[in-house]
Design a protein around this motif. Sequence first.
Motif, PDB file in Angstrom:
ATOM      1  N   ASN A  22       0.829  -1.198   0.000  1.00 14.43           N
ATOM      2  CA  ASN A  22       0.000   0.000   0.000  1.00 14.43           C
ATOM      3  C   ASN A  22       0.873   1.262   0.000  1.00 14.43           C
ATOM      4  O   ASN A  22       0.642   2.185  -0.775  1.00 14.43           O
ATOM      5  CB  ASN A  22      -0.944  -0.018   1.206  1.00 14.43           C
ATOM      6  CG  ASN A  22      -2.084   0.970   1.084  1.00 14.43           C
ATOM      7  OD1 ASN A  22      -2.354   1.524   0.018  1.00 14.43           O
ATOM      8  ND2 ASN A  22      -2.754   1.203   2.185  1.00 14.43           N
ATOM      9  N   ASP A  49     -16.090  -2.879   4.627  1.00 14.22           N
ATOM     10  CA  ASP A  49     -17.340  -2.125   4.715  1.00 14.22           C
ATOM     11  C   ASP A  49     -18.461  -3.096   4.348  1.00 14.22           C
ATOM     12  O   ASP A  49     -18.634  -3.428   3.177  1.00 14.22           O
ATOM     13  CB  ASP A  49     -17.305  -0.935   3.762  1.00 14.22           C
ATOM     14  CG  ASP A  49     -18.543  -0.060   3.835  1.00 14.22           C
ATOM     15  OD1 ASP A  49     -19.653  -0.598   4.044  1.00 14.22           O
ATOM     16  OD2 ASP A  49     -18.411   1.162   3.667  1.00 14.22           O
ATOM     17  N   GLU A  56     -11.574  -1.710   1.933  1.00 11.30           N
ATOM     18  CA  GLU A  56     -10.972  -0.429   1.579  1.00 11.30           C
ATOM     19  C   GLU A  56      -9.593  -0.363   2.198  1.00 11.30           C
ATOM     20  O   GLU A  56      -9.391  -0.790   3.331  1.00 11.30           O
ATOM     21  CB  GLU A  56     -11.811   0.741   2.101  1.00 11.30           C
ATOM     22  CG  GLU A  56     -13.138   0.879   1.417  1.00 11.30           C
ATOM     23  CD  GLU A  56     -13.868   2.156   1.803  1.00 11.30           C
ATOM     24  OE1 GLU A  56     -13.254   3.068   2.413  1.00 11.30           O
ATOM     25  OE2 GLU A  56     -15.067   2.228   1.486  1.00 11.30           O
ATOM     26  N   HIS A  58      -6.476   2.403   2.977  1.00 13.34           N
ATOM     27  CA  HIS A  58      -6.147   3.814   3.098  1.00 13.34           C
ATOM     28  C   HIS A  58      -4.730   3.936   3.648  1.00 13.34           C
ATOM     29  O   HIS A  58      -4.198   2.995   4.234  1.00 13.34           O
ATOM     30  CB  HIS A  58      -7.091   4.506   4.096  1.00 13.34           C
ATOM     31  CG  HIS A  58      -8.527   4.496   3.686  1.00 13.34           C
ATOM     32  ND1 HIS A  58      -9.165   5.611   3.227  1.00 13.34           N
ATOM     33  CD2 HIS A  58      -9.454   3.504   3.673  1.00 13.34           C
ATOM     34  CE1 HIS A  58     -10.429   5.318   2.951  1.00 13.34           C
ATOM     35  NE2 HIS A  58     -10.627   4.040   3.217  1.00 13.34           N
ATOM     36  N   ARG A  60      -2.983   6.568   6.330  1.00 14.23           N
ATOM     37  CA  ARG A  60      -3.345   7.616   7.283  1.00 14.23           C
ATOM     38  C   ARG A  60      -2.092   8.385   7.692  1.00 14.23           C
ATOM     39  O   ARG A  60      -1.093   7.782   8.123  1.00 14.23           O
ATOM     40  CB  ARG A  60      -4.007   7.005   8.509  1.00 14.23           C
ATOM     41  CG  ARG A  60      -4.443   8.049   9.524  1.00 14.23           C
ATOM     42  CD  ARG A  60      -5.190   7.484  10.705  1.00 14.23           C
ATOM     43  NE  ARG A  60      -5.106   6.053  10.766  1.00 14.23           N
ATOM     44  CZ  ARG A  60      -6.028   5.245  11.309  1.00 14.23           C
ATOM     45  NH1 ARG A  60      -7.108   5.735  11.853  1.00 14.23           N
ATOM     46  NH2 ARG A  60      -5.875   3.957  11.330  1.00 14.23           N
ATOM     47  N   THR A  83      -6.783  10.580   5.825  1.00 15.63           N
ATOM     48  CA  THR A  83      -6.436   9.407   5.020  1.00 15.63           C
ATOM     49  C   THR A  83      -6.443   9.698   3.527  1.00 15.63           C
ATOM     50  O   THR A  83      -7.160  10.575   3.049  1.00 15.63           O
ATOM     51  CB  THR A  83      -7.383   8.220   5.286  1.00 15.63           C
ATOM     52  OG1 THR A  83      -8.690   8.542   4.830  1.00 15.63           O
ATOM     53  CG2 THR A  83      -7.393   7.822   6.744  1.00 15.63           C
ATOM     54  N   HIS A  85      -7.247   7.506   0.296  1.00 13.70           N
ATOM     55  CA  HIS A  85      -7.925   6.260  -0.083  1.00 13.70           C
ATOM     56  C   HIS A  85      -7.186   5.659  -1.280  1.00 13.70           C
ATOM     57  O   HIS A  85      -7.121   6.272  -2.342  1.00 13.70           O
ATOM     58  CB  HIS A  85      -9.362   6.595  -0.451  1.00 13.70           C
ATOM     59  CG  HIS A  85     -10.260   5.422  -0.572  1.00 13.70           C
ATOM     60  ND1 HIS A  85     -11.612   5.533  -0.522  1.00 13.70           N
ATOM     61  CD2 HIS A  85     -10.015   4.102  -0.727  1.00 13.70           C
ATOM     62  CE1 HIS A  85     -12.175   4.350  -0.654  1.00 13.70           C
ATOM     63  NE2 HIS A  85     -11.205   3.470  -0.778  1.00 13.70           N
ATOM     64  N   THR A  86      -6.620   4.467  -1.106  1.00 13.76           N
ATOM     65  CA  THR A  86      -5.756   3.887  -2.138  1.00 13.76           C
ATOM     66  C   THR A  86      -6.339   2.690  -2.888  1.00 13.76           C
ATOM     67  O   THR A  86      -5.898   2.381  -3.985  1.00 13.76           O
ATOM     68  CB  THR A  86      -4.412   3.455  -1.530  1.00 13.76           C
ATOM     69  OG1 THR A  86      -4.664   2.545  -0.462  1.00 13.76           O
ATOM     70  CG2 THR A  86      -3.636   4.661  -1.018  1.00 13.76           C
ATOM     71  N   GLU A  87      -7.298   1.981  -2.295  1.00 10.91           N
ATOM     72  CA  GLU A  87      -7.793   0.778  -2.974  1.00 10.91           C
ATOM     73  C   GLU A  87      -9.190   0.405  -2.505  1.00 10.91           C
ATOM     74  O   GLU A  87      -9.541   0.607  -1.347  1.00 10.91           O
ATOM     75  CB  GLU A  87      -6.860  -0.412  -2.702  1.00 10.91           C
ATOM     76  CG  GLU A  87      -7.297  -1.687  -3.399  1.00 10.91           C
ATOM     77  CD  GLU A  87      -6.343  -2.853  -3.174  1.00 10.91           C
ATOM     78  OE1 GLU A  87      -6.829  -3.997  -3.171  1.00 10.91           O
ATOM     79  OE2 GLU A  87      -5.137  -2.629  -3.005  1.00 10.91           O
ATOM     80  N   ILE A  88      -9.951  -0.150  -3.454  1.00  2.66           N
ATOM     81  CA  ILE A  88     -11.245  -0.780  -3.166  1.00  2.66           C
ATOM     82  C   ILE A  88     -11.194  -2.166  -3.783  1.00  2.66           C
ATOM     83  O   ILE A  88     -10.815  -2.324  -4.944  1.00  2.66           O
ATOM     84  CB  ILE A  88     -12.420   0.003  -3.776  1.00  2.66           C
ATOM     85  CG1 ILE A  88     -12.588   1.351  -3.093  1.00  2.66           C
ATOM     86  CG2 ILE A  88     -13.712  -0.805  -3.693  1.00  2.66           C
ATOM     87  CD1 ILE A  88     -13.625   2.248  -3.744  1.00  2.66           C
TER      88      ILE A  88
END
Length: 127
Positions: A22, A49, A56, A58, A60, A83, A85-88
């Motif tokens: 990440n 989620d 998700e 992130h 931070r 944060t 947000h880098t990936e779903i």
Amino acid sequence: MKPAELLEAAYDDRAGVTAEFNRNVLRVINRELGGNFNPSAFEHVAFFDRRKRQIEMHLRARRPQRVTLAGLGMTVPFAAGETLHTEISRKFTRRGLEGLCRRAGFEPQRWFLLDEPAFALMLCRRV
């Protein structure tokens, strides 16, 4: 679809492999956009989620900081705790995926399921 605890453990492994993967996003941004991110100034956060059925990831900010992206001519401030947000990674049930494919104009043909690791693949044809 796997239990949330299993998914979260996979995306936040004890060895820190996923965390380094990440943070590598920041190294790529530094290289490609002339950024000055300090990857160690960000901690890896991953969670499932349930409502969206997605993991998700992130990064931070550990402290307040300003990051310059020379290639874009911009500076981005980060507050401590903010944060990026880098990936779903979406998770599907078989029924849900079949419906999604049909709505997109594909007809499911075959379902492949592996027990270890728990993984599935659906073969579809365009209609």
